[in-house]
Write a protein that holds these residues in place. Structure first.
Motif: not given
Length: 166
Positions: A45-69
């Protein structure tokens, strides 16, 4: 300072995570899922507080999950910490994760040192045992997910202040 709806949602979610982690040393999956849904909703909806696009959000979630596993697999971190880091990846993007991890780890280290000094809790040293290294009233003493969300919230506030100064 211009505060968006997304910023309010993020701060509210971060506060729920921190309060739950500090009080009960657990974060219900419903809070994590709500954070992920809000992060992706804000990205779309482009009301993103950190300016993250949907693609960046998906990549960030995946990297965040994998990084601490690996830390979870080694028994050094709880599952909720890993899931919250994935949600923070969706909110903040992959580019912010290393800095958030470093800030949260520093805060957790300071907290652990303070706890050692004030409660005279013994450090287990290099002996591997079941349960947390630090315990206070039967709970692991450093609420790491709270450290993560406080670091991200501080970053959001600092971004807002810097934007207001321009």
């Amino acid at each position: 300072m211009n505060v968006s709806v997304g910023g309010f949602l993020f701060i509210a979610w971060a506060a729920m995570v921190a309060i739950s982690d500090c009080r009960a040393r657990r974060i219900p999956n419903s809070i994590v899922v709500a954070g992920l849904a809000a992060a992706f909703g804000c990205a779309f909806l482009q009301c993103r507080p950190f300016g993250v696009s949907p693609t960046q959000a998906a990549i960030g979630a995946l990297v965040g999950l994998v990084a601490l596993l690996p830390f979870f697999a080694l028994g050094l971190m709880g599952a909720a910490d890993v899931k919250v880091f994935a949600a923070l990846g969706a909110w903040c993007g992959m580019h912010a994760l290393l800095g958030l991890w470093m800030a949260a780890s520093f805060a957790a280290g300071v907290h652990a040192l303070w706890l050692l000094i004030t409660t005279r809790t013994r450090l287990a040293g290099f002996v591997r045992h079941q349960g947390p290294t630090f315990e206070l009233a039967g709970r692991s003493s450093t609420p790491y997910a709270a450290c993560l969300t406080v670091a991200a919230s501080a970053w959001l506030v600092l971004q807002g202040l810097a934007g207001g100064l321009r």
